[in-house]
Design a protein around this motif. Structure first.
Motif, PDB file in Angstrom:
ATOM      1  N   VAL A  33      -1.682  40.762  44.280  1.00 16.67           N
ATOM      2  CA  VAL A  33      -1.667  42.153  43.831  1.00 16.67           C
ATOM      3  C   VAL A  33      -3.091  42.544  43.465  1.00 16.67           C
ATOM      4  N   GLU A  34      -3.600  43.568  44.129  1.00 17.73           N
ATOM      5  CA  GLU A  34      -4.983  44.020  43.875  1.00 17.73           C
ATOM      6  C   GLU A  34      -5.964  42.857  43.934  1.00 17.73           C
ATOM      7  N   ARG A  35      -5.793  42.034  44.967  1.00 15.03           N
ATOM      8  CA  ARG A  35      -6.667  40.874  45.251  1.00 15.03           C
ATOM      9  C   ARG A  35      -6.592  39.765  44.199  1.00 15.03           C
ATOM     10  N   HIS A  36      -5.588  39.849  43.323  1.00 15.36           N
ATOM     11  CA  HIS A  36      -5.350  38.768  42.360  1.00 15.36           C
ATOM     12  C   HIS A  36      -4.118  37.977  42.800  1.00 15.36           C
ATOM     13  N   ALA A  37      -4.247  36.669  42.877  1.00 11.25           N
ATOM     14  CA  ALA A  37      -3.103  35.827  43.243  1.00 11.25           C
ATOM     15  C   ALA A  37      -2.215  35.607  42.026  1.00 11.25           C
ATOM     16  N   HIS A  38      -0.909  35.670  42.246  1.00  9.96           N
ATOM     17  CA  HIS A  38       0.055  35.486  41.165  1.00  9.96           C
ATOM     18  C   HIS A  38       1.213  34.613  41.651  1.00  9.96           C
ATOM     19  N   ARG A  39       1.825  33.959  40.723  1.00 12.24           N
ATOM     20  CA  ARG A  39       3.115  33.310  40.973  1.00 12.24           C
ATOM     21  C   ARG A  39       4.121  33.921  40.002  1.00 12.24           C
ATOM     22  N   ILE A  40       5.152  34.557  40.547  1.00 13.60           N
ATOM     23  CA  ILE A  40       6.228  35.074  39.718  1.00 13.60           C
ATOM     24  C   ILE A  40       7.454  34.198  39.921  1.00 13.60           C
ATOM     25  N   HIS A  41       8.427  34.324  39.025  1.00 17.26           N
ATOM     26  CA  HIS A  41       9.602  33.455  39.050  1.00 17.26           C
ATOM     27  C   HIS A  41      10.868  34.308  39.082  1.00 17.26           C
ATOM     28  N   LEU A  42      11.645  34.165  40.139  1.00 10.35           N
ATOM     29  CA  LEU A  42      12.848  34.967  40.319  1.00 10.35           C
ATOM     30  C   LEU A  42      14.069  34.189  39.821  1.00 10.35           C
ATOM     31  N   LYS A  43      14.736  34.722  38.807  1.00  8.81           N
ATOM     32  CA  LYS A  43      15.983  34.136  38.301  1.00  8.81           C
ATOM     33  C   LYS A  43      17.113  34.646  39.198  1.00  8.81           C
ATOM     34  N   LEU A  44      17.607  33.792  40.089  1.00 13.23           N
ATOM     35  CA  LEU A  44      18.506  34.213  41.160  1.00 13.23           C
ATOM     36  C   LEU A  44      19.963  34.171  40.697  1.00 13.23           C
ATOM     37  N   GLU A  45      20.394  35.266  40.073  1.00 15.77           N
ATOM     38  CA  GLU A  45      21.749  35.359  39.542  1.00 15.77           C
ATOM     39  C   GLU A  45      22.809  35.501  40.638  1.00 15.77           C
ATOM     40  N   MET A 263      11.372  47.196  48.627  1.00 16.26           N
ATOM     41  CA  MET A 263      11.089  45.842  48.165  1.00 16.26           C
ATOM     42  C   MET A 263      12.159  44.857  48.648  1.00 16.26           C
ATOM     43  N   CYS A 264      13.427  45.265  48.615  1.00 16.73           N
ATOM     44  CA  CYS A 264      14.498  44.393  49.120  1.00 16.73           C
ATOM     45  C   CYS A 264      14.258  44.013  50.565  1.00 16.73           C
ATOM     46  N   ARG A 265      13.893  44.984  51.388  1.00 16.03           N
ATOM     47  CA  ARG A 265      13.728  44.746  52.816  1.00 16.03           C
ATOM     48  C   ARG A 265      12.450  43.959  53.112  1.00 16.03           C
ATOM     49  N   ILE A 266      11.391  44.200  52.343  1.00 16.73           N
ATOM     50  CA  ILE A 266      10.160  43.428  52.512  1.00 16.73           C
ATOM     51  C   ILE A 266      10.402  41.957  52.171  1.00 16.73           C
ATOM     52  N   LEU A 267      11.105  41.718  51.072  1.00 16.72           N
ATOM     53  CA  LEU A 267      11.402  40.333  50.691  1.00 16.72           C
ATOM     54  C   LEU A 267      12.225  39.635  51.764  1.00 16.72           C
ATOM     55  N   GLN A 268      13.223  40.329  52.284  1.00 13.10           N
ATOM     56  CA  GLN A 268      14.053  39.733  53.332  1.00 13.10           C
ATOM     57  C   GLN A 268      13.206  39.373  54.555  1.00 13.10           C
ATOM     58  N   THR A 269      12.332  40.283  54.958  1.00 12.80           N
ATOM     59  CA  THR A 269      11.538  40.090  56.170  1.00 12.80           C
ATOM     60  C   THR A 269      10.529  38.967  56.032  1.00 12.80           C
ATOM     61  N   TYR A 270       9.847  38.908  54.895  1.00 14.75           N
ATOM     62  CA  TYR A 270       8.717  37.998  54.774  1.00 14.75           C
ATOM     63  C   TYR A 270       9.010  36.703  54.018  1.00 14.75           C
ATOM     64  N   THR A 271      10.110  36.636  53.286  1.00 15.48           N
ATOM     65  CA  THR A 271      10.410  35.413  52.532  1.00 15.48           C
ATOM     66  C   THR A 271      11.815  34.886  52.787  1.00 15.48           C
ATOM     67  N   ASN A 272      12.665  35.693  53.410  1.00 18.29           N
ATOM     68  CA  ASN A 272      14.078  35.370  53.605  1.00 18.29           C
ATOM     69  C   ASN A 272      14.837  35.253  52.289  1.00 18.29           C
ATOM     70  N   ILE A 273      14.294  35.803  51.210  1.00 20.42           N
ATOM     71  CA  ILE A 273      15.027  35.952  49.958  1.00 20.42           C
ATOM     72  C   ILE A 273      15.749  37.292  50.027  1.00 20.42           C
ATOM     73  N   ILE A 274      17.073  37.270  49.898  1.00 19.22           N
ATOM     74  CA  ILE A 274      17.861  38.487  50.094  1.00 19.22           C
ATOM     75  C   ILE A 274      18.539  38.846  48.783  1.00 19.22           C
ATOM     76  N   VAL A 275      18.082  39.937  48.178  1.00 17.67           N
ATOM     77  CA  VAL A 275      18.582  40.346  46.866  1.00 17.67           C
ATOM     78  C   VAL A 275      19.046  41.800  46.915  1.00 17.67           C
ATOM     79  N   CYS A 303      16.873  38.701  38.829  1.00 17.18           N
ATOM     80  CA  CYS A 303      17.443  39.232  40.073  1.00 17.18           C
ATOM     81  C   CYS A 303      18.960  39.140  39.949  1.00 17.18           C
ATOM     82  N   ALA A 304      19.597  40.280  39.682  1.00 14.07           N
ATOM     83  CA  ALA A 304      20.971  40.291  39.196  1.00 14.07           C
ATOM     84  C   ALA A 304      22.030  39.946  40.235  1.00 14.07           C
TER      85      ALA A 304
END
Length: 359
Positions: A33-45, A263-275, A303-304
């Motif tokens: 994000v804005e040239r800063h690397a991040h690791r976020i954590h998705l709680k997959l409910e 965001m849902c569709r981008i995640l599906q396309t690039y990570t195969n995480i479907i929320v 992620c509910a």
């Protein structure tokens, strides 16, 4: 387990499946994000038995009315729902031997309506929007009509403290354990406010420095903003929350339908995480937050539910075009398609979900 398999289980088998509510994994996700690397954590409910966080809420609500002696054999549970809680309560009522009526509206997805019916629920659909552009107040009025009859018991997710209690006793501690006590920011979708209130109450006790960010839908009135129409379900509300007060959260972010769906569709396309849509909203809010607060430390996004509930809407090109959404598809945030192993709960305190309670 898919819903067809779930619907064929006996009451005894369904009761055993209640043990699997919770224990959901956290999936690390790398982004830029804005040239800063991040690791976020998705709680997959979505890994709960019926595919959403509402399994926790439904369990707590049913146990509450049982423990208080509010429901007797032959009575029917009723609740207003946009979808996921209805599926959860249909599952739980089938396990317990209760009839269930779900009061829904036109925004409830076909997937969730089908799931509720396959699990034995009766659907009562309202058609008239309320004064705030949603359907919640209309649904609640219909519930009140039913409750004038003696055979109906309302779980009342909007005011029953059992809603927030499960997240204080279960969801919050799970996150804290999985993150080894190091959580700097949590993004929580808000509808009734029960999950935010419960998670926030827990973290205010064990980690007061953790920032709690409520994520709301544009057009919702939860945080005192103007009412408007919205297509997002499972997030936002036509009335304020009875569970939330300012001391529980540090800030809130409102997200538009288009931001969430993109965001849902981008995640599906690039990570195969479907929320689902509320999860897309939460991650979109997180990305926006990181543009202004890049040094945010360890971040958890709730992620509910899973995206399979929205194949006819969010992930359907015709539906998107019909509602005139213009969704960007570029991987702006450079989400990594190489995922780290999920973080699993390794131990769990069963005080709140004992064998005696669910068998």
């Amino acid at each position: 387990m898919d819903i067809q398999q779930l619907s064929r289980l006996s009451s005894h088998e369904l009761c055993q499946l209640i043990h699997k509510i919770g224990h959901t994994p956290i999936q690390p996700l790398d982004c830029v994000v804005e040239r800063h690397a991040h690791r976020i954590h998705l709680k997959l409910e979505g890994e709960n038995p019926t595919g959403s966080m509402k399994d926790r809420t439904g369990y707590s609500l049913i146990m509450d009315i049982e423990n208080r002696g509010l429901i007797q054999p032959g009575q029917t549970v009723i609740e207003s729902t946009s979808g996921n809680l209805g599926v959860a309560l249909a599952f739980l009522c089938k396990a317990k031997g209760y009839q269930f009526v779900a009061v829904i509206d036109p925004k409830t997805t076909q997937e969730n309506s089908t799931k509720m019916q396959m699990l034995g629920a009766t659907l009562e659909k309202v058609q008239t929007p309320d004064q705030n552009g949603g359907y919640l107040l209309t649904r609640l009025a219909r519930v009140q009509q039913y409750c004038q009859q003696a055979d109906y018991v309302w779980t009342n997710q909007y005011q029953n403290p059992a809603n927030m209690r499960i997240h204080y006793m279960q969801t919050g501690p799970e996150i804290y354990e999985q993150m080894k006590g190091k959580v700097d920011v949590i993004f929580v979708p808000v509808s009734t406010g029960g999950s935010l209130a419960g998670i926030a109450s827990f973290f205010r006790e064990v980690s007061p420095s953790t920032k709690i960010i409520g994520v709301d839908a544009h057009g919702s009135v939860i945080f005192g903003t103007p009412a408007g129409t919205r297509k997002l379900t499972g997030i936002g509300s036509s009335q304020p929350s009875s569970f939330i007060h300012k001391g529980l959260y540090n800030d809130y972010i409102q997200v538009t339908d288009e931001e969430a769906f993109a965001m849902c569709r981008i995640l599906q396309t690039y990570t195969n995480i479907i929320v689902g849509g509320s999860s897309g909203a939460v991650i979109a809010a997180c990305m926006r937050y990181l543009t202004t607060v890049p040094d945010s430390g360890n971040i958890v996004c709730i992620c509910a539910d899973r995206g399979s509930n929205y194949e006819s809407t969010i992930f359907n090109d015709e539906w998107i075009q019909e509602h005139h959404f213009h969704l960007p598809s570029d991987n702006f945030y450079h989400f990594s398609d190489t995922l780290s192993p999920p973080i699993i709960t390794t131990r769990y305190d069963h005080r709140f979900m004992s064998e005696a309670q669910i068998s």
